[in-house]
Scaffold this active site. Structure first.
Site, short mmCIF file in Angstrom:
data_model
loop_
_atom_site.label_atom_id
_atom_site.label_comp_id
_atom_site.label_asym_id
_atom_site.label_seq_id
_atom_site.Cartn_x
_atom_site.Cartn_y
_atom_site.Cartn_z
N HIS A 1 22.58 21.93 18.68
CA HIS A 1 22.63 22.10 17.21
C HIS A 1 22.84 20.75 16.54
O HIS A 1 22.27 20.48 15.47
CB HIS A 1 23.74 23.08 16.85
CG HIS A 1 23.71 23.56 15.44
ND1 HIS A 1 24.58 23.10 14.47
CD2 HIS A 1 22.93 24.49 14.82
CE1 HIS A 1 24.34 23.72 13.33
NE2 HIS A 1 23.34 24.56 13.50
N CYS A 2 23.63 19.89 17.17
CA CYS A 2 23.98 18.60 16.58
C CYS A 2 22.81 17.65 16.45
O CYS A 2 22.85 16.75 15.61
CB CYS A 2 25.06 17.92 17.41
SG CYS A 2 26.57 18.85 17.65
#
Length: 340
Positions: A331-332
């Site tokens: 996600h990052c």
């Protein structure tokens, strides 16, 4: 209806933006470490392209490496970078009343002006992507990152006090001021405040507690949360705190939340200390879920939970250990552009 609102991440995506690792601690000290980073970022990109086009922002110094790994499988934007965490350096895309899109610039400052971070180039990326997409740029009145928030698309947002009230980001700010800015830019009316993120993420080389490694909405009223089940790990207590907070919370529509625990990987430590490996830090995009794997006995159970939480989507798992060794997950390193 608010002037702007952030769609849920489960809505349709036009494309996913990423940034290719090109320097600093993300690339590492040796060519072997650098190649491990390039390979992992590329594996994530290739998994995403099964479902959604990817645009890779690449520093000029890394263009040859990016093309060697990705070929013609992605679109390229050549732009100077400090680092490669697109969720945080890129804009958060929101919808307007007229159903067009706009780009929120959160004033990135190296996760609260951390001594080891550099952000002279990265702080410009949100503005560059606003220009690239032809969207209006909305300048936030606070400092935040995309990993510091998660919305349900119906007025509720998850956030941590350790990030939003961090003196390095928003000195002297109050919860009410943060909530007001979220409301203005994201259309939210209810913030569910968690006190902090996972233990390692609150250490020197962490973000000071991003929420996107701790909890996320799978659907309105449904929250997946990181469940560290081993009492030896300091995140055991944090998981309990998070669960109790969520159990006591309602969303913007007044609903009690349905909670889905996602067991942490069974591994507890690496050479640096307690790990913050988390299956929460996944990307949902169009027909797929790009999930973190850790060569761990719990990988398959987590993938099954995600498949049940996002029915009709194919779960693709990518080994994320090289990402977490550098401070984040899938996600990052990704940021979605909603479909217009």
């Amino acid at each position: 209806m608010p002037e702007f609102y952030m769609p849920a991440e489960t809505e349709a995506h036009e494309r996913i933006f990423m940034a290719f690792p090109s320097g600093g601690y993300t690339l590492g000290d040796t060519e072997e470490e650098a190649e491990a980073a390039r390979t992992t970022w590329s594996q994530v990109a290739k998994a995403i392209t099964r479902f959604t086009p990817v645009t890779m922002v690449v520093d000029p110094s890394a263009e040859a490496d990016a093309r060697r790994h990705l070929g013609d499988g992605v679109d390229y934007v050549i732009q100077e970078l400090d680092d490669a965490w697109m969720r945080d350096i890129g804009p958060t895309f929101v919808r307007t009343k007229g159903n067009s899109l706009a780009a929120v610039n959160w004033n990135f400052n190296g996760w609260g002006a951390q001594s080891w971070a550099s952000w002279e180039k990265d702080q410009l990326i949100a503005g560059h992507l606003a220009q690239l997409t032809g969207l209006a740029e909305l300048r936030a009145g606070i400092t935040n990152e995309g990993g510091g928030i998660h919305v349900d698309g119906e007025g509720t947002i998850l956030a941590t006090r350790s990030v939003q009230l961090d003196p390095g980001r928003n000195p002297g700010a109050t919860e009410a001021q943060i909530e007001e800015e979220f409301s203005r830019l994201l259309g939210t009316s209810k913030v569910i405040w968690l006190d902090r993120g996972l233990s390692r993420d609150n250490e020197e080389f962490g973000t000071r507690g991003h929420v996107d490694i701790v909890a996320c909405f799978a659907a309105p009223g449904v929250v997946l949360y990181h469940d560290q089940q081993n009492p030896q790990h300091p995140d055991f207590l944090i998981s309990r705190e998070v669960r109790e907070r969520l159990e006591a919370s309602t969303d913007a529509q007044g609903r009690k939340l349905t909670l889905i625990p996602v067991p942490a990987p069974s591994v507890l430590r690496d050479e640096e200390g307690w790990v913050d490996y988390s299956y929460i830090n996944h990307l949902v995009t169009n027909g797929g879920v790009i999930a973190c794997a850790f060569d761990d006995p719990n990988d398959q159970q987590a993938a099954t939970i995600l498949a049940d939480a996002y029915p009709g989507r194919e779960v693709l798992s990518v080994d994320a250990r090289e990402l977490f060794a550098r401070g984040g997950g899938i996600h990052c390193i990704t940021q979605q552009l909603p479909r217009a």
